[in-house]
Design an enzyme around this catalytic site. Structure first.
Site, PDB file in Angstrom:
ATOM      1  CB  SER A  59      -1.166   0.318   1.229  1.00 29.15           C
ATOM      2  OG  SER A  59      -1.767  -0.839   1.324  1.00 29.15           O
TER       3      SER A  59
HETATM    4  N1  SAH Z   1      -0.924  -4.553   4.045  1.00 27.47           N
HETATM    5  C1  SAH Z   1       0.023  -5.654   3.040  1.00 27.47           C
HETATM    6  C2  SAH Z   1      -0.845  -4.510   1.186  1.00 27.47           C
HETATM    7  C3  SAH Z   1      -1.096  -5.861   1.281  1.00 27.47           C
HETATM    8  S1  SAH Z   1      -2.085  -6.331  -0.258  1.00 27.47           S
HETATM    9  C4  SAH Z   1       1.025  -4.720   2.870  1.00 27.47           C
HETATM   10  O1  SAH Z   1       1.621  -3.468   3.537  1.00 27.47           O
HETATM   11  O2  SAH Z   1       1.721  -4.572   2.277  1.00 27.47           O
HETATM   12  C5  SAH Z   1      -3.700  -7.503  -0.044  1.00 27.47           C
HETATM   13  C6  SAH Z   1      -3.249  -8.281   0.242  1.00 27.47           C
HETATM   14  O3  SAH Z   1      -4.484  -8.618   0.426  1.00 27.47           O
HETATM   15  C7  SAH Z   1      -2.991  -9.179  -1.148  1.00 27.47           C
HETATM   16  O4  SAH Z   1      -1.573  -9.315  -0.029  1.00 27.47           O
HETATM   17  C8  SAH Z   1      -3.635 -10.305  -0.945  1.00 27.47           C
HETATM   18  O5  SAH Z   1      -3.224 -11.537  -1.369  1.00 27.47           O
HETATM   19  C9  SAH Z   1      -4.494 -10.106   0.014  1.00 27.47           C
HETATM   20  N2  SAH Z   1      -6.321 -10.803   0.060  1.00 27.47           N
HETATM   21  C10 SAH Z   1      -6.818 -11.022  -0.347  1.00 27.47           C
HETATM   22  N3  SAH Z   1      -8.443 -11.597   0.005  1.00 27.47           N
HETATM   23  C11 SAH Z   1      -7.525 -11.886   1.230  1.00 27.47           C
HETATM   24  C12 SAH Z   1      -8.591 -12.920   2.351  1.00 27.47           C
HETATM   25  N4  SAH Z   1      -9.654 -13.254   2.106  1.00 27.47           N
HETATM   26  N5  SAH Z   1      -7.645 -13.467   3.392  1.00 27.47           N
HETATM   27  C13 SAH Z   1      -6.303 -12.730   3.716  1.00 27.47           C
HETATM   28  N6  SAH Z   1      -5.681 -12.169   2.866  1.00 27.47           N
HETATM   29  C14 SAH Z   1      -5.841 -11.635   1.409  1.00 27.47           C
END
Ligand code: SAH
Length: 212
Positions: A59
């Site tokens: 993000s």
């Molecule tokens: N917080 C992260 C940004 C993540 S991007 C950072 O600091 O880099 C969003 C992430 O959510 C992705 O890796 C994706 O695979 C995950 N995601 C999507 N649906 C999900 C779910 N149901 N449970 C856990 N993770 C999920």
């Protein structure tokens, strides 16, 4: 290394309205370049989202700072993150002294990031699975942060929030979402605050978007 660009990033976030000194301190402390693929390190302290592989992103620092500020957590409190991704958001919360639980649904990302947590000596409870149903074993949480776009607020997450705790989550369609903060006032009552628009990758799972 990178101290100067990190300070510039913090100054930029202040000018964009981030005021919580604990959040700003954490952004200044955590080395974002360590959470990125080597080839992108050079861009680590720009206020932009970046690709981390598997169609996922780290993000934008402003988004991380905004959501963290919204959680209004105190040192020692318990927080659940849905969407571990690069691990940067979890590292920010850990740096602020929170006890962090985080869930990731993509196995490759989960393994890589878990290894990184170990290498960096970060004590974070990481789990592989569907975060839309939460992590009931350690509930209730003082804060829950969802870092992927949800069609609605998952019921399981609402129920795993402590009274007085906050859930921060982007809700909308797949192209744009409204950031929401839900404060659990008592067992059945939640106060909802709506913020501006953000764009996240989709939250896929039982209480999110269905897999294609
Ligand atoms: N917080 C992260 C940004 C993540 S991007 C950072 O600091 O880099 C969003 C992430 O959510 C992705 O890796 C994706 O695979 C995950 N995601 C999507 N649906 C999900 C779910 N149901 N449970 C856990 N993770 C999920």
């Amino acid at each position: 290394m990178h101290e100067k660009s990190r300070q510039e990033l913090v100054n930029g976030l202040m000018s964009k309205g981030i005021t919580d000194p604990e959040v700003l301190k954490a952004i200044n402390n955590v080395e974002r370049h360590k959470f990125l693929p080597k080839a992108l390190e050079f861009h680590a302290y720009k206020d932009i989202a970046l690709p981390i592989g598997c169609e996922q992103t780290i993000s934008q620092p402003y988004t991380v700072a905004f959501m963290t500020q919204e959680l209004q957590l105190k040192e020692g409190q318990k927080v659940l993150e849905i969407g571990t991704g690069s691990g940067y958001q979890a590292a920010i919360l850990t740096n602020m002294g929170m006890k962090v639980y985080t869930i990731e649904r993509q196995h490759d990302i989960y393994s890589l990031t878990r290894k990184l947590f170990d290498e960096l000596g970060l004590r974070i409870y990481a789990k592989y699975g569907d975060g839309t149903i939460g992590w009931s074993e350690f509930a209730p949480y003082d804060g829950i942060i969802v870092t992927a776009a949800s069609p609605d607020v998952p019921k399981s997450l609402k129920s795993q929030l402590a009274i007085g705790g906050r859930l921060v989550i982007p809700v909308g369609n797949k192209s744009t979402q409204t950031m929401k903060t839900l404060l659990r006032v008592d067992r059945e009552e939640y106060q909802v605050k709506e913020h501006s628009a953000f764009t996240f990758v989709p939250l896929i799972g039982r209480e999110g978007w269905k897999e294609k």
